[in-house]
Motif scaffolding. Structure first.
Motif, PDB file in Angstrom:
ATOM      1  N   PRO A 458       0.826  -1.215   0.000  1.00  0.00           N
ATOM      2  CA  PRO A 458       0.000   0.000   0.000  1.00  0.00           C
ATOM      3  C   PRO A 458       0.857   1.259   0.000  1.00  0.00           C
ATOM      4  CG  PRO A 458      -0.026  -1.071   2.150  1.00  0.00           C
ATOM      5  CD  PRO A 458       0.675  -2.011   1.217  1.00  0.00           C
ATOM      6  N   GLU A 459       0.199   2.380  -0.298  1.00  0.00           N
ATOM      7  CA  GLU A 459       0.914   3.646  -0.441  1.00  0.00           C
ATOM      8  C   GLU A 459       1.597   4.086   0.849  1.00  0.00           C
ATOM      9  OE1 GLU A 459       1.496   5.408  -3.018  1.00  0.00           O
ATOM     10  OE2 GLU A 459       0.287   4.338  -4.489  1.00  0.00           O
ATOM     11  N   GLU A 460       1.017   3.720   2.015  1.00  0.00           N
ATOM     12  CA  GLU A 460       1.630   4.179   3.265  1.00  0.00           C
ATOM     13  C   GLU A 460       3.015   3.593   3.466  1.00  0.00           C
ATOM     14  OE1 GLU A 460      -1.611   1.108   4.371  1.00  0.00           O
ATOM     15  OE2 GLU A 460      -1.403   2.881   3.093  1.00  0.00           O
ATOM     16  N   SER A 461       3.301   2.451   2.808  1.00  0.00           N
ATOM     17  CA  SER A 461       4.635   1.873   2.952  1.00  0.00           C
ATOM     18  C   SER A 461       5.688   2.740   2.289  1.00  0.00           C
ATOM     19  CB  SER A 461       4.656   0.471   2.343  1.00  0.00           C
ATOM     20  OG  SER A 461       4.420   0.530   0.948  1.00  0.00           O
ATOM     21  N   ALA A 603       9.508  -1.285  -7.703  1.00  0.00           N
ATOM     22  CA  ALA A 603      10.830  -0.966  -7.151  1.00  0.00           C
ATOM     23  C   ALA A 603      10.765  -0.172  -5.852  1.00  0.00           C
ATOM     24  CB  ALA A 603      11.672  -0.247  -8.202  1.00  0.00           C
ATOM     25  N   PRO A 604      10.108   1.006  -5.805  1.00  0.00           N
ATOM     26  CA  PRO A 604      10.098   1.748  -4.525  1.00  0.00           C
ATOM     27  C   PRO A 604       9.315   1.033  -3.435  1.00  0.00           C
ATOM     28  CG  PRO A 604       8.648   2.795  -6.134  1.00  0.00           C
ATOM     29  CD  PRO A 604       9.383   1.724  -6.870  1.00  0.00           C
ATOM     30  N   ARG A 605       8.266   0.302  -3.800  1.00  0.00           N
ATOM     31  CA  ARG A 605       7.458  -0.388  -2.791  1.00  0.00           C
ATOM     32  C   ARG A 605       8.224  -1.551  -2.161  1.00  0.00           C
ATOM     33  NH1 ARG A 605       3.670   1.957  -6.133  1.00  0.00           N
ATOM     34  NH2 ARG A 605       1.636   2.421  -5.196  1.00  0.00           N
ATOM     35  N   VAL A 606       8.918  -2.321  -2.984  1.00  0.00           N
ATOM     36  CA  VAL A 606       9.701  -3.423  -2.440  1.00  0.00           C
ATOM     37  C   VAL A 606      10.822  -2.903  -1.551  1.00  0.00           C
ATOM     38  CG1 VAL A 606      11.228  -5.330  -3.060  1.00  0.00           C
ATOM     39  CG2 VAL A 606       9.139  -4.947  -4.358  1.00  0.00           C
TER      40      VAL A 606
END
Length: 709
Positions: A458-461, A603-606
């Motif tokens: 999710p975006e909060e991560s 990429a940014p989420r992982v």
């Protein structure tokens, strides 16, 4: 009081009423008494233990039952209403005292406060339910009226019918009870329609019926387990809540256990645990989103609604009394019924062709995507409902006399349903065309993949950068318990989702750490380890059923489940196109467009997830290298002699590398080096080599590619 006198006293049910009241009152009193004794309340008398021998209250109940039962037999020949009422009340008191310790009689040991002690409360509830039904005038299998009919009717046929009715009900009751449906069987003795339902529906997995008939029928047994988990287990939990509210907690020792050494939880202090309510809501949404919707359910519901609507509309038409030419209406209804039948056949043909084409020419992962599409179920359901509605109205028109009203309003509704069916047919053709059009299909798969990325990451991560939460102590690695996956209630054994927040709560509560031994998308065979519990749990062994409820299983790894499935499906399409039979590099370039978009989204989420991931649960996430390998390696290995694919792959790697952090560069650099070696081997001519080494987002959009020197 008039109702009480008319319904209870005059019907001779006053002794039964007093029996039931005395039974309930005694049960409540004795439960309050034993709870006060268990709590060691000083002012309440304790257990009756003359000479150190503990006398259970079941002992007194047997004495009261024997004396009152003997008294009822002794006065049965006399008209003694007062004595009957007193003895019935005493018999109710004795029954309550005995049934409250039913578990002791069943197990031949004192299990009053253990989990087995719930059997006593179950027995009391059954007795109260049966007594209440008798008090209301119901009789099991209606034997009283059946006996009167058998005695009063001299007709042999009528007597045979009565006997057969009793035999059928007894057989249905036996089948229902053999299927493990105790309450349905007992209440069905008073309402036989419940026996029919209980005998038809599937048995409980632990019932004798399942042991006799489901051993060689795995599908039936899986369905029984699935229904047990979905329907019965929530009811059992609520029943236990009610039982423990009335009778006290079961399975809790009277004395506190010896203190155990303090074990540091895997989740460090200062880290807020996920909210239980929010976790339950999110997990319910995930289960709802990933559940398998039966294709037949909605069409069947719409057909049943069409039958009800046809009956209502026919009744309305009779009251309206419209004067319309019946021949014209019959022609219109016949045309509508024929058209909808034809459309239904076309729908089945189109869907079958789309599934065959998708499975053979694209990927087998396309089939469940098409099956779960609502437009397919709605179109088939509307076509069948329109057909059934029109046929029923036409039959009513054919059977009505010349003086009866004509179904003008029903015909208008049938015409409206035909228009809606035509619109749904266009929507279905468009959806089938999306499957047959590879470009649209890949957009569809990529959209599902992006939705699964947003769900998993999710975006909060991205906004919350929390330092890596390393455990403050190392758990005993030797203390490791592997939970095996045995029988499950789902249709398949493919892991679809993991309830990580709930596992984190369990880890903090029990002082352990969880390690997933399988990943999302893996098929978990029977008796194979699914999750390991590391550490010494507080308060005894970890409840395996609670841990396994945090894992959701299904029949197939779909793009809506995880981005891995979307990358795999798009890669399958690219491999079909790049094969010798396909030889379509343009489709491969389109596939790499979607793969690049998903990798840039991942990429940014992982990276953020790796930074803030809790050490309490491990092994449930794939790494950045996993996603890069799944999305590109198979295409790169099979791209020999495909300059367009080499140029597009290079553009993908360079674009992704430019937007990745330093810790994510290694997989990209490694694959760029492998691509260079492959290009060197495939293109010995200098010009071809120079062109193949150019990155190009279109594959072959220009000689220089996407960058300029």
């Amino acid at each position: 009081m008039t109702w009480f006198h008319r319904s209870i006293v005059e019907t001779g049910r006053l002794p039964l009423f007093l029996f039931l009241i005395a039974f309930i009152a005694t049960f409540i009193f004795i439960r309050i008494s034993v709870r006060l004794i268990r709590a060691e309340v000083r002012w309440w008398p304790g257990n009756v233990a003359p000479g150190g021998l503990h006398l259970h209250h079941e002992f007194f109940g047997v004495i009261v039952m024997v004396l009152s039962g003997f008294g009822l037999v002794a006065v049965s020949r006399f008209d003694t209403p007062i004595a009957d009422c007193v003895l019935a009340a005493l018999f109710g008191i004795g029954c309550a005292l005995v049934l409250d310790e039913f578990a002791l009689i069943l197990h031949l040991r004192d299990v009053y406060w253990e989990k087995e002690g719930r059997a006593s409360v179950d027995a009391v509830f059954v007795a109260i339910a049966i007594g209440a039904l008798f008090l209301m005038g119901f009789r099991p299998l209606d034997l009283t009226s059946a006996a009167d009919e058998f005695r009063d009717d001299p007709n042999v046929t009528a007597r045979i019918v009565v006997v057969l009715g009793i035999v059928v009900n007894v057989v249905l009751a036996a089948i229902t009870l053999a299927k493990g449906k105790l309450w349905t069987g007992l209440v069905g003795m008073f309402f036989p329609v419940l026996l029919v339902v209980g005998a038809i529906r599937i048995a409980r997995p632990a019932s004798p019926w399942a042991r006799w008939f489901y051993r060689s029928r795995e599908g039936k047994y899986d369905k029984a387990v699935r229904r047990e988990q979905r329907l019965r287990e929530p009811l059992i939990r609520w029943k236990i809540v009610v039982q423990e509210a009335l009778a006290g907690r079961f399975g809790v020792p009277d004395l506190p256990p010896d203190p155990v050494p303090e074990v540091v939880a895997a989740v460090p202090g200062g880290v807020a645990l996920p909210s239980r309510a929010a976790t339950a809501v999110r997990w319910r949404r995930v289960r709802h989103r990933l559940r398998v919707v039966p294709t037949w359910r909605l069409p069947v519901i719409l057909v049943l609604l069409a039958i009800v609507a046809a009956l209502l509309c026919i009744t309305i038409d009779e009251n309206l009394g419209l004067d319309v030419d019946s021949g014209t209406l019959a022609t219109v209804l016949g045309v509508i019924a024929g058209a909808t039948a034809t459309l239904t056949g076309l729908v089945f043909t189109a869907v079958t062709l789309a599934m065959q084409f998708g499975a053979s020419q694209i990927s087998v992962r396309v089939i469940p995507m098409l099956q779960r599409e609502p437009v397919m179920r709605w179109s088939v359901g509307f076509f069948l409902a329109t057909f059934v509605f029109s046929v029923m109205v036409a039959m009513d028109l054919a059977l009505t006399g010349p003086d009866d009203g004509t179904p003008g309003a029903s015909t208008a509704i049938a015409a409206f349903l035909t228009v809606v069916s035509a619109i749904l047919f266009v929507a279905l053709v468009s959806k089938v065309g999306a499957v047959l059009n590879v470009a649209q299909l890949m957009r569809w798969i990529a959209a599902d993949g992006r939705a699964s990325i947003r769900r998993l990451y999710p975006e909060e991560s991205l906004e919350t950068q929390v330092p890596n939460m390393a455990p403050t102590t190392t758990l005993d690695e030797e203390s490791r318990h592997v939970i095996m996956l045995r029988e499950i209630g789902s249709r398949g054994r493919v892991l679809l989702a993991v309830n990580v927040p709930m596992l984190e709560r369990y880890a903090a509560a029990w002082g352990v750490r969880f390690e997933l031994l399988v990943m999302v998308g893996d098929n978990v065979p029977h008796n194979v380890g699914a999750i390991a519990v590391v550490g010494n749990p507080r308060g005894g062994p970890v409840p395996e059923h609670k841990v396994l409820r945090c894992l959701l299983f299904g029949d197939m790894h779909q793009p809506s489940v995880s981005p891995v499935a979307a990358l795999q499906a798009i890669s399958d399409i690219a491999l079909k196109a790049i094969s010798t039979a396909g030889n379509d590099p343009s489709t491969v370039v389109l596939a790499l467009d979607h793969i690049e978009d998903m990798l840039l989204m991942l990429a940014p989420r992982v990276h953020a997830d790796a930074v803030r991931r809790s050490p309490a649960v491990r092994g449930y996430r794939r790494t950045w290298a996993d996603y890069v390998a799944i999305g590109t390696d198979e295409i790169r290995r099979h791209s020999h002699g495909q300059a367009q694919v080499h140029r597009r792959l290079r553009a993908l790697y360079e674009t992704v590398a430019a937007q990745c952090g330093a810790d994510q560069q290694a997989p990209i650099v490694e694959r760029l080096a492998a691509l260079d070696e492959q290009v060197q081997l495939d293109w010995p001519i200098a010009l071809d080599l120079r062109l193949a080494e150019r990155p190009d987002r279109q594959g072959y959009g220009s000689e220089r590619g996407s960058t300029f020197d």
